[in-house]
Design a protein around this motif. Structure first.
Motif, mmCIF file in Angstrom:
data_model
loop_
_atom_site.group_PDB
_atom_site.id
_atom_site.type_symbol
_atom_site.label_atom_id
_atom_site.label_comp_id
_atom_site.label_asym_id
_atom_site.label_seq_id
_atom_site.Cartn_x
_atom_site.Cartn_y
_atom_site.Cartn_z
ATOM 1 N N MET A 1 0.836 -1.194 0.000
ATOM 2 C CA MET A 1 0.000 0.000 0.000
ATOM 3 C C MET A 1 0.876 1.251 0.000
ATOM 4 N N MET A 2 1.946 1.220 0.816
ATOM 5 C CA MET A 2 2.851 2.372 0.853
ATOM 6 C C MET A 2 3.430 2.627 -0.529
ATOM 7 N N ARG A 3 3.757 1.505 -1.200
ATOM 8 C CA ARG A 3 4.349 1.674 -2.524
ATOM 9 C C ARG A 3 3.336 2.288 -3.484
ATOM 10 N N ALA A 4 2.100 1.822 -3.403
ATOM 11 C CA ALA A 4 1.052 2.351 -4.290
ATOM 12 C C ALA A 4 0.819 3.830 -4.006
ATOM 13 N N ILE A 5 0.830 4.184 -2.714
ATOM 14 C CA ILE A 5 0.634 5.595 -2.351
ATOM 15 C C ILE A 5 1.784 6.431 -2.903
ATOM 16 N N GLY A 6 3.003 5.902 -2.724
ATOM 17 C CA GLY A 6 4.184 6.624 -3.200
ATOM 18 C C GLY A 6 4.128 6.835 -4.703
ATOM 19 N N ALA A 7 3.757 5.767 -5.414
ATOM 20 C CA ALA A 7 3.713 5.846 -6.871
ATOM 21 C C ALA A 7 2.676 6.867 -7.325
ATOM 22 N N GLU A 8 1.492 6.810 -6.706
ATOM 23 C CA GLU A 8 0.413 7.721 -7.082
ATOM 24 C C GLU A 8 0.791 9.170 -6.747
ATOM 25 N N ALA A 9 1.395 9.341 -5.556
ATOM 26 C CA ALA A 9 1.771 10.695 -5.134
ATOM 27 C C ALA A 9 2.814 11.267 -6.087
ATOM 28 N N LEU A 10 3.834 10.458 -6.414
ATOM 29 C CA LEU A 10 4.894 10.952 -7.293
ATOM 30 C C LEU A 10 4.323 11.320 -8.666
ATOM 31 N N SER A 11 3.428 10.452 -9.150
ATOM 32 C CA SER A 11 2.814 10.703 -10.451
ATOM 33 C C SER A 11 2.045 12.025 -10.443
ATOM 34 N N GLN A 12 1.276 12.252 -9.363
ATOM 35 C CA GLN A 12 0.497 13.498 -9.291
ATOM 36 C C GLN A 12 1.391 14.720 -9.128
ATOM 37 N N ILE A 13 2.411 14.568 -8.294
ATOM 38 C CA ILE A 13 3.314 15.717 -8.088
ATOM 39 C C ILE A 13 3.969 16.115 -9.406
ATOM 40 N N LEU A 14 4.427 15.097 -10.134
ATOM 41 C CA LEU A 14 5.080 15.402 -11.413
ATOM 42 C C LEU A 14 4.096 16.048 -12.380
ATOM 43 N N SER A 15 2.877 15.490 -12.407
ATOM 44 C CA SER A 15 1.890 15.984 -13.382
ATOM 45 C C SER A 15 1.439 17.403 -13.071
ATOM 46 N N THR A 16 1.608 17.851 -11.825
ATOM 47 C CA THR A 16 1.110 19.189 -11.477
ATOM 48 C C THR A 16 2.227 20.202 -11.235
ATOM 49 N N SER A 17 3.468 19.784 -11.466
ATOM 50 C CA SER A 17 4.542 20.750 -11.162
ATOM 51 C C SER A 17 5.212 21.289 -12.427
ATOM 52 N N GLY A 18 4.473 21.286 -13.501
ATOM 53 C CA GLY A 18 5.049 21.773 -14.766
ATOM 54 C C GLY A 18 5.143 23.286 -14.873
ATOM 55 N N GLY A 19 4.495 24.002 -13.959
ATOM 56 C CA GLY A 19 4.532 25.458 -14.041
ATOM 57 C C GLY A 19 3.590 25.987 -15.110
ATOM 58 N N THR A 20 3.720 27.254 -15.386
ATOM 59 C CA THR A 20 2.819 27.889 -16.351
ATOM 60 C C THR A 20 3.122 27.426 -17.772
#
Ligand SMILES: [Zn+2]
Length: 421
Positions: A1-20
């Protein structure tokens, strides 16, 4: 579960940190890139495979596309993150490659292939080899050597160096379609190290060390060990000796002391590159020569002990003419004695053990032998290990970096590499 959370979190962080989003971006070629669309990329991280979305730019005359987010984080779509690569190669320098996969699966909870671990480990070693090549070139330049003189705040007061070699079995894996290589071949991995020594605090002394102290010997331990190694002829290894010596300020040290086992190639290199260094034959090797001679010359234990006791004391006191004289008494019917006379005559100035002890020098080269064990015996000679020369050298170099405490800076250099496309 920790791994799944980590994977999902990393994916979301990357997808939302592209800037303007920009409509246009300057391209490296001098042209202009135009925003195309959000594009999905996949990487393998310590959480396993991850997909994320980021802005993608293209349309320049040079026909190169670009995703600024990938650049920002050093990501290569389809490849692994540098954090994961560092972990895989860390396993690879400690365990056999096949065994590494099992450990990695237990830690990371996903499978990694043996070949991936091998190529990441060897990649780290290749990177270190590149850095050493640069050092070798720099250390030939007057300008670099001079610049060090100005920058150097503290020069080592007393620096030690040691060199040794250990055999590695080279047995290339057969390649498909080619006739199998020669069965096996042994090559010398030459290893060197730089280090300093400090007294062991009284409270930390072992019983053996306390005994040593009561016999009037200073109890010392080594610190700041830095290793270098390669499979090269002596002359070429000398360039690495000089380069790593310059990097460790060996040429600027107030006192430079080499403790070695006495192989001729080693003393030659030292005399060539560091002619002012103090040379010491490792005490234990010198003592072993006497013990072996006693074994060859006498048939009973009591005869051996009777001859050995005074001669060992002479050696300990650095009275080499006495040692040679004791060997001369055995030359009747003992060929080994003649060889030992040559050995002690050649090395007399390197065996002034009383003088060395009074000056507070270490007289044993246990450190470089332990390096040979840690690099060669514990890793390169693991059961089932098969090496070609390049793989053995790269794995040994990566392991030497780890043992020198420089692993993190090597990982940073890997992460900073220009992105491979
Ligand atoms: Zn362009």
């Amino acid at each position: 579960m920790m791994r799944a959370i980590g994977a999902e979190a990393l994916s979301q962080i990357l997808s939302t940190s592209g800037g303007t989003l920009q409509a246009e971006l300057p391209c490296e070629c001098g042209g202009t890139l135009h925003y195309q669309r959000q594009r999905t990329a996949t990487i393998t991280s310590v959480f396993g495979r991850i997909s994320y979305e980021r802005a993608y730019y293209a349309g320049c005359q040079c026909e190169c596309g670009q995703a600024p987010l990938d650049r920002k984080y050093g990501l290569v779509p389809g490849a692994m993150t540098s954090g994961l690569a560092a972990l895989l190669s860390l396993a690879g320098i400690e365990f056999g490659f096949e065994e590494s996969c099992k450990w990695l699966k237990a830690y990371l909870l996903f499978e990694v292939s043996e070949n991936t671990v091998r190529s990441e480990t060897e990649g780290m070693g290749a990177l270190q080899a590149q850095c050493e090549k640069v050092l070798c070139e720099q250390s030939q330049e007057e300008e670099y050597l001079q610049a060090r003189l100005r920058e150097t705040g503290t020069r080592p007061k007393r620096l030690y160096g040691s060199m040794d070699a250990a055999k590695v079995r080279i047995e290339p894996r057969p390649k498909a379609g080619k006739k199998p290589p020669k069965e096996e071949d042994w090559r010398d991995l030459k290893i060197g190290c730089w280090y300093e020594a400090e007294p062991v605090p009284v409270a930390q002394r072992s019983r053996r060390q306390r005994d040593k102290q009561t016999r009037g010997q200073e109890v010392m331990r080594t610190k700041n060990m830095r290793y270098f190694c390669d499979i090269l002829e002596a002359e070429a290894f000398g360039e690495l000796l000089w380069a790593s010596g310059c990097a460790n300020l060996a040429d600027l040290a107030a006192e430079l002391i080499f403790i070695c086992d006495g192989a001729v190639w080693i003393w030659r290199l030292i005399e060539h590159y560091f002619p002012h260094a103090i040379q010491i034959v490792d005490w234990y090797h010198a003592a072993d020569h006497l013990k072996c001679l006693a074994l060859a010359a006498f048939s009973t234990e009591s005869q051996r002990a009777e001859w050995l006791e005074p001669v060992m004391e002479d050696l300990w006191q650095g009275s080499i003419p006495e040692v040679i004289h004791a060997c001369e008494c055995l030359t009747h019917g003992c060929e080994e004695a003649k060889k030992e006379i040559t050995y002690f005559t050649h090395n007399e100035h390197r065996m002034q053990y009383k003088k060395f002890r009074l000056a507070g020098y270490l007289i044993g080269s246990g450190t470089v032998e332990s390096a040979c064990k840690q690099i060669v015996t514990q890793r390169l000679k693991k059961p089932g290990a098969q090496w070609n020369v390049e793989g053995a050298v790269q794995t040994a170099k990566a392991r030497a970096v780890w043992l020198s405490g420089d692993w993190e800076s090597l990982c940073l250099r890997r992460a900073a590499l220009p992105l491979a496309i």
